[in-house]
Design an enzyme around this catalytic site. Structure first.
Site, short mmCIF file in Angstrom:
data_model
loop_
_atom_site.label_atom_id
_atom_site.label_comp_id
_atom_site.label_asym_id
_atom_site.label_seq_id
_atom_site.Cartn_x
_atom_site.Cartn_y
_atom_site.Cartn_z
N GLY A 79 49.41 35.87 15.59
CA GLY A 79 48.50 34.75 15.38
C GLY A 79 49.18 33.46 14.96
O GLY A 79 48.50 32.48 14.65
N GLN A 80 50.51 33.44 14.93
CA GLN A 80 51.19 32.18 14.58
C GLN A 80 51.01 31.18 15.72
O GLN A 80 51.22 31.52 16.89
CB GLN A 80 52.69 32.42 14.33
CG GLN A 80 53.40 31.16 13.84
CD GLN A 80 54.88 31.39 13.49
OE1 GLN A 80 55.40 32.50 13.65
NE2 GLN A 80 55.53 30.35 13.00
N ASP B 130 45.02 22.27 5.30
CA ASP B 130 44.90 22.71 6.69
C ASP B 130 43.82 21.87 7.38
O ASP B 130 42.77 21.60 6.81
CB ASP B 130 44.52 24.20 6.73
CG ASP B 130 44.75 24.80 8.11
OD1 ASP B 130 45.65 25.64 8.24
OD2 ASP B 130 44.02 24.42 9.05
N ILE B 131 44.10 21.48 8.60
CA ILE B 131 43.18 20.61 9.35
C ILE B 131 41.87 21.35 9.70
O ILE B 131 40.84 20.71 9.90
CB ILE B 131 43.88 20.07 10.62
CG1 ILE B 131 43.27 18.76 11.08
CG2 ILE B 131 43.93 21.10 11.73
CD1 ILE B 131 44.10 18.03 12.13
N HIS C 88 55.25 28.53 7.47
CA HIS C 88 54.30 28.01 6.48
C HIS C 88 53.53 29.14 5.83
O HIS C 88 53.28 30.17 6.45
CB HIS C 88 53.32 27.02 7.13
CG HIS C 88 52.64 27.55 8.35
ND1 HIS C 88 53.27 27.59 9.59
CD2 HIS C 88 51.41 28.11 8.54
CE1 HIS C 88 52.44 28.11 10.47
NE2 HIS C 88 51.31 28.45 9.86
N LEU C 89 53.16 28.92 4.56
CA LEU C 89 52.31 29.86 3.84
C LEU C 89 50.90 29.29 3.84
O LEU C 89 50.71 28.11 3.55
CB LEU C 89 52.78 29.98 2.38
CG LEU C 89 53.89 30.95 2.01
CD1 LEU C 89 55.13 30.74 2.84
CD2 LEU C 89 54.21 30.83 0.53
N HIS C 90 49.92 30.14 4.16
CA HIS C 90 48.52 29.73 4.00
C HIS C 90 48.10 30.11 2.59
O HIS C 90 48.17 31.29 2.22
CB HIS C 90 47.61 30.50 4.97
CG HIS C 90 47.82 30.18 6.41
ND1 HIS C 90 47.01 29.31 7.12
CD2 HIS C 90 48.75 30.61 7.30
CE1 HIS C 90 47.43 29.24 8.37
NE2 HIS C 90 48.48 30.01 8.50
#
Ligand code: 5GP
Ligand code: ZN
Length: 113
Positions: free
Chosen positions: A92-93, A30-31, A99-101
């Site tokens: 919050g998307q 993740d950035i 995608h999975l965090h």
């Protein structure tokens, strides 16, 4: 999807810190990490959100869940990690490509929430 940043990352059109890749999925950092380790596991197929996934995505959804194990192993955090999915803007998307965090790497016990 032309204007999807994750599709562009998957196509190699945008740079990323790739962690690993498997059958129909790719994992990259993740950035803006929210944990010591924070990786996104992303299907190569463009699906807008978990809430818009179909029965035909069943196999792929299973592969994504099992990919968490493999990615956690690669990161050396297989004994402790969290997986989170935000589905929909009000949840919050912000990137509308499923995608999975996967987060982990903490030194202390985490709470249940
Ligand atoms: P969401 O809020 O949609 O569940 O999560 C989107 C995630 O994508 C955020 O945690 C955000 O930091 C990350 N992100 C947004 N743009 C990029 C990017 O260009 N590259 C990477 N690696 N992560 C990104
Ligand atoms: Zn996409």
């Amino acid at each position: 999807m032309d204007d999807c940043i994750f599709c562009k990352i998957i196509a190699g059109e945008l740079p990323t810190k790739k962690v690993s890749e498997g059958d129909g999925w790719v994992a990259f950092r993740d950035i803006a990490p929210k944990a010591p380790e924070h990786v996104l596991i992303v299907p190569k197929e463009h699906i807008r959100s978990l809430g818009e996934a179909q029965d035909t995505h069943k196999d792929m959804l299973g592969r994504l869940m099992l990919a968490t194990r493999e990615v956690a192993e690669t990161l050396g955090i297989r004994d402790a990690y969290q997986v989170k999915v935000f589905s929909g803007e009000n949840a919050g998307q912000t990137v509308f490509h499923l995608h999975l965090h996967l987060t982990g790497g903490w030194k202390e016990k985490q709470s249940d929430n």
